[in-house]
Structure formats: structure tokens, C-alpha cells
Design a protein around this motif. Structure first.
Motif, PDB file in Angstrom:
ATOM      1  N   ALA A  26      10.434  -1.230   9.361  1.00 61.39           N
ATOM      2  CA  ALA A  26       9.137  -1.718   8.906  1.00 61.39           C
ATOM      3  C   ALA A  26       8.449  -0.576   8.167  1.00 61.39           C
ATOM      4  O   ALA A  26       8.457   0.568   8.638  1.00 61.39           O
ATOM      5  N   ARG A  27       7.888  -0.888   6.996  1.00 61.79           N
ATOM      6  CA  ARG A  27       7.265   0.145   6.159  1.00 61.79           C
ATOM      7  C   ARG A  27       5.847  -0.271   5.771  1.00 61.79           C
ATOM      8  O   ARG A  27       5.596  -1.445   5.521  1.00 61.79           O
ATOM      9  N   ALA A  28       4.942   0.713   5.705  1.00 63.17           N
ATOM     10  CA  ALA A  28       3.523   0.464   5.444  1.00 63.17           C
ATOM     11  C   ALA A  28       3.111   1.022   4.086  1.00 63.17           C
ATOM     12  O   ALA A  28       3.213   2.228   3.851  1.00 63.17           O
ATOM     13  N   ILE A  29       2.660   0.147   3.225  1.00 64.36           N
ATOM     14  CA  ILE A  29       2.172   0.538   1.903  1.00 64.36           C
ATOM     15  C   ILE A  29       0.650   0.571   1.976  1.00 64.36           C
ATOM     16  O   ILE A  29       0.005  -0.466   2.159  1.00 64.36           O
ATOM     17  N   VAL A  30       0.090   1.782   1.855  1.00 69.61           N
ATOM     18  CA  VAL A  30      -1.351   1.976   1.978  1.00 69.61           C
ATOM     19  C   VAL A  30      -1.851   2.607   0.682  1.00 69.61           C
ATOM     20  O   VAL A  30      -1.525   3.757   0.381  1.00 69.61           O
ATOM     21  N   VAL A  31      -2.626   1.833  -0.070  1.00 60.24           N
ATOM     22  CA  VAL A  31      -3.122   2.280  -1.376  1.00 60.24           C
ATOM     23  C   VAL A  31      -4.644   2.342  -1.346  1.00 60.24           C
ATOM     24  O   VAL A  31      -5.301   1.458  -0.796  1.00 60.24           O
ATOM     25  N   ASP A  32      -5.195   3.404  -1.948  1.00 61.06           N
ATOM     26  CA  ASP A  32      -6.641   3.564  -2.103  1.00 61.06           C
ATOM     27  C   ASP A  32      -6.872   4.047  -3.526  1.00 61.06           C
ATOM     28  O   ASP A  32      -6.654   5.226  -3.830  1.00 61.06           O
ATOM     29  N   GLY A  33      -7.249   3.124  -4.417  1.00 61.02           N
ATOM     30  CA  GLY A  33      -7.335   3.452  -5.843  1.00 61.02           C
ATOM     31  C   GLY A  33      -5.937   3.722  -6.359  1.00 61.02           C
ATOM     32  O   GLY A  33      -5.038   2.898  -6.175  1.00 61.02           O
ATOM     33  N   GLU A  34      -5.731   4.883  -6.992  1.00 63.61           N
ATOM     34  CA  GLU A  34      -4.387   5.264  -7.448  1.00 63.61           C
ATOM     35  C   GLU A  34      -3.686   6.190  -6.451  1.00 63.61           C
ATOM     36  O   GLU A  34      -2.594   6.658  -6.711  1.00 63.61           O
ATOM     37  N   ASP A  35      -4.333   6.435  -5.314  1.00 62.99           N
ATOM     38  CA  ASP A  35      -3.718   7.243  -4.264  1.00 62.99           C
ATOM     39  C   ASP A  35      -2.947   6.336  -3.311  1.00 62.99           C
ATOM     40  O   ASP A  35      -3.368   5.212  -3.025  1.00 62.99           O
ATOM     41  N   ILE A  36      -1.836   6.859  -2.811  1.00 67.83           N
ATOM     42  CA  ILE A  36      -1.022   6.154  -1.834  1.00 67.83           C
ATOM     43  C   ILE A  36      -0.729   7.115  -0.698  1.00 67.83           C
ATOM     44  O   ILE A  36      -0.534   8.315  -0.928  1.00 67.83           O
ATOM     45  N   LEU A  37      -0.726   6.595   0.515  1.00 63.59           N
ATOM     46  CA  LEU A  37      -0.423   7.419   1.685  1.00 63.59           C
ATOM     47  C   LEU A  37       1.096   7.537   1.800  1.00 63.59           C
ATOM     48  O   LEU A  37       1.792   6.536   1.950  1.00 63.59           O
ATOM     49  N   LEU A  38       1.592   8.772   1.703  1.00 61.47           N
ATOM     50  CA  LEU A  38       3.031   9.010   1.730  1.00 61.47           C
ATOM     51  C   LEU A  38       3.374  10.121   2.706  1.00 61.47           C
ATOM     52  O   LEU A  38       2.503  10.858   3.165  1.00 61.47           O
ATOM     53  N   LEU A  39       4.665  10.235   2.972  1.00 66.49           N
ATOM     54  CA  LEU A  39       5.198  11.329   3.766  1.00 66.49           C
ATOM     55  C   LEU A  39       5.966  12.253   2.832  1.00 66.49           C
ATOM     56  O   LEU A  39       6.871  11.806   2.132  1.00 66.49           O
ATOM     57  N   TYR A  40       5.581  13.505   2.802  1.00 71.47           N
ATOM     58  CA  TYR A  40       6.358  14.491   2.072  1.00 71.47           C
ATOM     59  C   TYR A  40       7.338  15.102   3.062  1.00 71.47           C
ATOM     60  O   TYR A  40       6.954  15.505   4.165  1.00 71.47           O
ATOM     61  N   THR A  41       8.619  15.172   2.682  1.00 70.36           N
ATOM     62  CA  THR A  41       9.637  15.772   3.537  1.00 70.36           C
ATOM     63  C   THR A  41      10.212  16.987   2.826  1.00 70.36           C
ATOM     64  O   THR A  41      10.861  16.862   1.786  1.00 70.36           O
ATOM     65  N   GLU A  42       9.930  18.154   3.377  1.00 67.61           N
ATOM     66  CA  GLU A  42      10.351  19.418   2.784  1.00 67.61           C
ATOM     67  C   GLU A  42      11.875  19.495   2.632  1.00 67.61           C
ATOM     68  O   GLU A  42      12.383  19.942   1.600  1.00 67.61           O
ATOM     69  N   ARG A  43      12.617  19.048   3.646  1.00 66.51           N
ATOM     70  CA  ARG A  43      14.082  19.138   3.610  1.00 66.51           C
ATOM     71  C   ARG A  43      14.665  18.443   2.384  1.00 66.51           C
ATOM     72  O   ARG A  43      15.607  18.933   1.773  1.00 66.51           O
ATOM     73  N   TYR A  44      14.134  17.281   2.054  1.00 69.38           N
ATOM     74  CA  TYR A  44      14.670  16.492   0.933  1.00 69.38           C
ATOM     75  C   TYR A  44      13.833  16.630  -0.336  1.00 69.38           C
ATOM     76  O   TYR A  44      14.208  16.104  -1.377  1.00 69.38           O
ATOM     77  N   HIS A  45      12.681  17.304  -0.233  1.00 72.42           N
ATOM     78  CA  HIS A  45      11.802  17.521  -1.380  1.00 72.42           C
ATOM     79  C   HIS A  45      11.426  16.178  -2.022  1.00 72.42           C
ATOM     80  O   HIS A  45      11.577  15.978  -3.225  1.00 72.42           O
TER      81      HIS A  45
END
Length: 172
Positions: A26-45
Motif C-alpha cells: 500500500a502506497r500513500a501519495i501526499v501532494v501539497d501544491g507542487e510538493d510531494i511527501l517522499l522518502l529519500y534513501t541514501e543507499r539508492y540515491h
């Protein structure tokens, strides 16, 4: 819920006689204007949409809410609506199967902009995962550059970038 696409990893030429492990996410798409809530993963860049596996017997929306809270510290999750299903077949890394058939149920929702505390699993901490609001166009460009140039890229980046393009097209 509408079917968005079925993606087959290039290393899979057929599914005949393959042991297939089925996984639901299950995945959550959260948008506020042109911003989106994401996860940055350093290992995979890379940037990815919050979400993860649905536990045995767990409701899909409950799983989406749980994953969103755990991975981002999201609060006041509301206005949940179906977005679509992304289906994929990719090589499986465990000995119990050759291929994983992952079905990702994607939902849009709204949350409070301020994020609370996260509850990452050990592997998420080791991978350098961090929740952040990102301009969606910047996230797409970043992931596309990672796909083109980085040896660190993970198997999920194609899914994530496909979804980001679709969100930008349909929700902005």
C-alpha cells in the motif's frame, strides 16, 4: 481501483515454470501544491512514495495509513481516495521463489504539513531513509538522473518514477 500498468523487469523473459512470490503493498501519495511527501534513501540515491507491505489479514487502507505514519511521521491523515494499482514482476532475492509479483495499491490522501516522529525498521535506518517534502518536478529529475547514471539504483526506482510522472500529470 484502476489498473495503472504492469511492469516486467528486463531480466525476466518468461514466467513459465517460475516460482512466484506474491506481495501486496500500500502506497500513500501526499501532494501539497507542487510538493510531494517522499522518502529519500541514501543507499539508492532515490526518492520513493511512502508505503510498504500489507500484513497478513490487514486491510489495505489500514496498511497505507500505518506505513505512512511509520515512515514519515504523518499526522491527521484524511481524504483518502484510490489512485490506482501498479503491478510488477521482478527477480526475487530469496531462495523460496524466482520472481516476486508485487501489487501496489496507491491512494491519495491529505495530512498535516508538519511531520511527527518516524518509526523506521532497522534496514530503513541502515539505508539512510528520510521523509521530506520535495518539489515533484525536482524529484522526477533526480530519479531520472539516478536511473541514467548511478550504479546504486534499486529495483523500485522505475515504479517510483512512473508514479511520480503520473501524479504530476494528473494531480498538478
Amino acid at each position: 481501483m484502476r489498473h495503472l500498468t504492469t511492469a516486467i523487469h528486463p531480466d525476466i523473459d518468461h514466467l513459465d515454470d517460475k516460482a512466484i512470490f506474491k506481495r501486496h503493498a500500500a502506497r500513500a501519495i501526499v501532494v501539497d501544491g507542487e510538493d510531494i511527501l517522499l522518502l529519500y534513501t541514501e543507499r539508492y540515491h532515490d526518492y520513493s512514495i511512502p508505503g510498504g507491505g500489507v500484513d497478513e489479514g490487514e486491510d489495505i487502507i489500514a496498511a497505507m495509513v500505518r506505513e505512512l505514519e511509520e515512515e514519515t511521521g504523518a499526522q491527521d491523515i484524511h481524504a483518502i481516495k484510490p489512485f490506482g494499482i501498479y503491478e510488477e514482476f521482478r527477480p526475487w532475492y530469496k531462495e523460496d521463489a524466482d520472481v516476486v509479483h508485487m501489487t501496489s495499491y496507491c491512494y491519495t490522501c491529505k495530512i498535516a504539513r508538519q511531520l511527527g516522529d518516524t518509526n523506521y525498521e532497522d534496514y530503513e535506518i541502515k539505508n539512510g531513509m528520510k521523509a521530506m517534502w520535495v518539489n515533484i518536478h525536482d524529484a522526477i529529475a533526480h530519479n531520472e538522473q539516478t536511473m541514467a547514471e548511478s550504479p546504486k539504483k534499486g529495483l523500485s526506482i522505475e515504479r517510483e518514477t512512473y508514479l511520480l510522472h503520473l501524479v504530476a500529470k494528473e494531480m498538478l
